[in-house]
Design an enzyme around this catalytic site. Structure first.
Site, PDB file in Angstrom:
ATOM      1  N   ASP A 208     -24.953 -26.567  42.128  1.00  0.00           N
ATOM      2  CA  ASP A 208     -23.778 -27.277  41.593  1.00  0.00           C
ATOM      3  C   ASP A 208     -23.644 -27.193  40.079  1.00  0.00           C
ATOM      4  OD1 ASP A 208     -25.882 -28.916  40.849  1.00  0.00           O
ATOM      5  OD2 ASP A 208     -24.755 -30.758  41.182  1.00  0.00           O
ATOM      6  N   GLU A 209     -24.345 -26.248  39.467  1.00  0.00           N
ATOM      7  CA  GLU A 209     -24.325 -26.223  38.000  1.00  0.00           C
ATOM      8  C   GLU A 209     -24.447 -24.798  37.472  1.00  0.00           C
ATOM      9  OE1 GLU A 209     -26.463 -29.527  35.960  1.00  0.00           O
ATOM     10  OE2 GLU A 209     -27.514 -27.889  34.969  1.00  0.00           O
TER      11      GLU A 209
END
Length: 401
Positions: free
Chosen positions: A125-126
């Site tokens: 998610d990053e």
DNA sequence: TCTGGGGTCCTAGGACCC
DNA sequence: TCTGGGGTCCTAGGACCC
């Protein structure tokens, strides 16, 4: 990405919007009964009252993501489910859908790469993005491009994200936290004293609970206080490398490039048992789990095209203390049986009188399977030339090459 | 009714080699 | 009349991150 796992579930169950929802691990799938009773398609339409609640949760899981509504109750990532249940018993709890997470992870990264190709993966998610040379990247201090990225990600995934724009990764990471959710934050070098120095040291990516406690014991609580220390003083207390790094970090200095591709170092599988197991009394069960873990690691290696040389095991006792044992092979492998045998030897070197709560298997010192094959051929031809002693090819290599 | 799973990187000691 | 100075590899533990 904002509350990534939870936001993905909200796309599937829009009726949960605004409610406290937590996504949790553990292998007890709390909604299994629901899935069986109603089927995947029908789930979307089930009434709120039928969703599983935290207070009904049984098991050893932790929360991976909480919606912002759930965070109001003090519930957050890494918190044990049982503890969270006390804080917010009526929160809805859903399991992680890994396939779905991977799908959205790929989608949002693709949306970014379409606009700015220099992307460093930092987990599902990053990412870090170097948009120094992206056309229009410098306009508005980067705000225009950040907006474009947010819009594109929203269009392609339905999800929101928060973006920090800064001269380096260290500051960008901190900046990305400033305006969550769905925010953009721009931090320039000149903002160091006003925006960064007042923050607690813990906000630096790399200062965890231990370092933070040690700093606090030395009466250093903010990044500004850290920056005020002599380089020599920091080195005296934290060692050459860490001390120097801390000094640089506090002054906002970070020269690390955005790394767009990297090779994996290890692959592992581990599991926490539903109840603590005893090496002797639960030998059969433990053995089966062990074999299954080895099989899964082997599968992962083969699917991704890697072989490894160091086989490791990890176990965690009922008192939460962990131990690891490594064993390095003479040859690279991705074979389940070889991994199982070697891991078995490693397991024998560890005391097994205490009950266990976790068992894990890891394969490290990885190499691309094709590179290992080329290496194998090379050494075989060297052997044929008679310059090196003949080495027997172990049986599991036949399977590989 | 504590505390997941999958990773990376660092440190430090010992074996071993030249 | 006490024991170097590299270097590499391996192992164990731990901090930290998502």
């Amino acid at each position: 990405m904002d509350a990534f796992f939870a936001s993905i579930e909200l796309l599937r169950y829009p009726q949960l919007k605004g409610l406290p929802v937590v996504i949790g691990g553990g292998r007890r799938r709390v909604d299994e009964a629901l899935l069986e009773a109603q089927g995947e398609r029908a789930l979307r339409f089930i009434p709120l009252a039928d969703f599983p609640r935290l207070k009904d949760y049984v098991g050893r899981g932790v929360i991976t993501t909480a919606t912002y509504a759930a965070r109001q109750f003090g519930v957050g990532s890494a918190m044990g489910m049982m503890k969270a249940a006390k804080l917010c018993p009526d929160a809805i709890v859903l399991p992680v859908d890994f396939d779905e997470v991977r799908k959205y992870s790929r989608a949002f990264k693709e949306a970014i790469r379409d606009v700015a190709p220099l992307v460093e993966d930092r987990g599902v998610d990053e990412v870090y993005i170097d948009f120094t040379d992206v056309p229009g990247g410098q306009r508005d201090g980067g705000r225009s491009l950040a907006r474009l990225l947010q819009r594109s990600i929203l269009e392609k995934t339905g999800l929101t994200c928060s973006i920090g724009v800064a001269p380096n990764k260290l500051i960008a990471k901190m900046a990305s936290e400033f305006n969550k959710p769905n925010g953009i934050s721009i931090v320039q070098e000149a903002d160091l004293q006003t925006l960064i120095w007042p923050l607690p040291c813990r906000k630096i990516n790399g200062i965890g609970p231990k370092s933070d406690a040690k700093l606090a014991a030395l009466n250093i609580h903010t990044i500004g206080e850290m920056a005020a220390q002599d380089l020599g003083w920091l080195i005296d207390h934290f060692g050459q490398a860490t001390g120097a790094w801390m000094h640089d970090a506090a002054w906002g200095r970070d020269m690390r490039p955005v790394v767009t591709d990297s090779e994996p170092v290890s692959m592992s599988r581990e599991t926490t048992f539903e109840r603590d197991l005893h090496a002797v009394r639960d030998k059969t069960e433990l053995g089966a789990v062990f074999t299954r873990l080895c099989g899964r690691v082997a599968e992962d290696l083969q699917r991704k095209g890697y072989v490894g040389k160091t086989i490791g095991i990890k176990l965690r006792y009922d008192n939460f203390q962990s131990v690891t044992r490594d064993q390095t092979l003479a040859h690279f492998t991705a074979d389940a049986t070889t991994i199982r045998q070697t891991a078995g030897l490693a397991l024998k070197r560890v005391p097994l009188t205490q009950k266990l709560r976790l068992l894990g298997v890891r394969v490290g010192t990885l190499m691309k399977a094709e590179d290992a094959a080329a290496l194998q051929k090379l050494s075989a031809s060297t052997n044929a030339a008679g310059t090196t002693a003949e080495e027997p090819v172990p049986p599991y290599m036949d399977q590989l090459f």
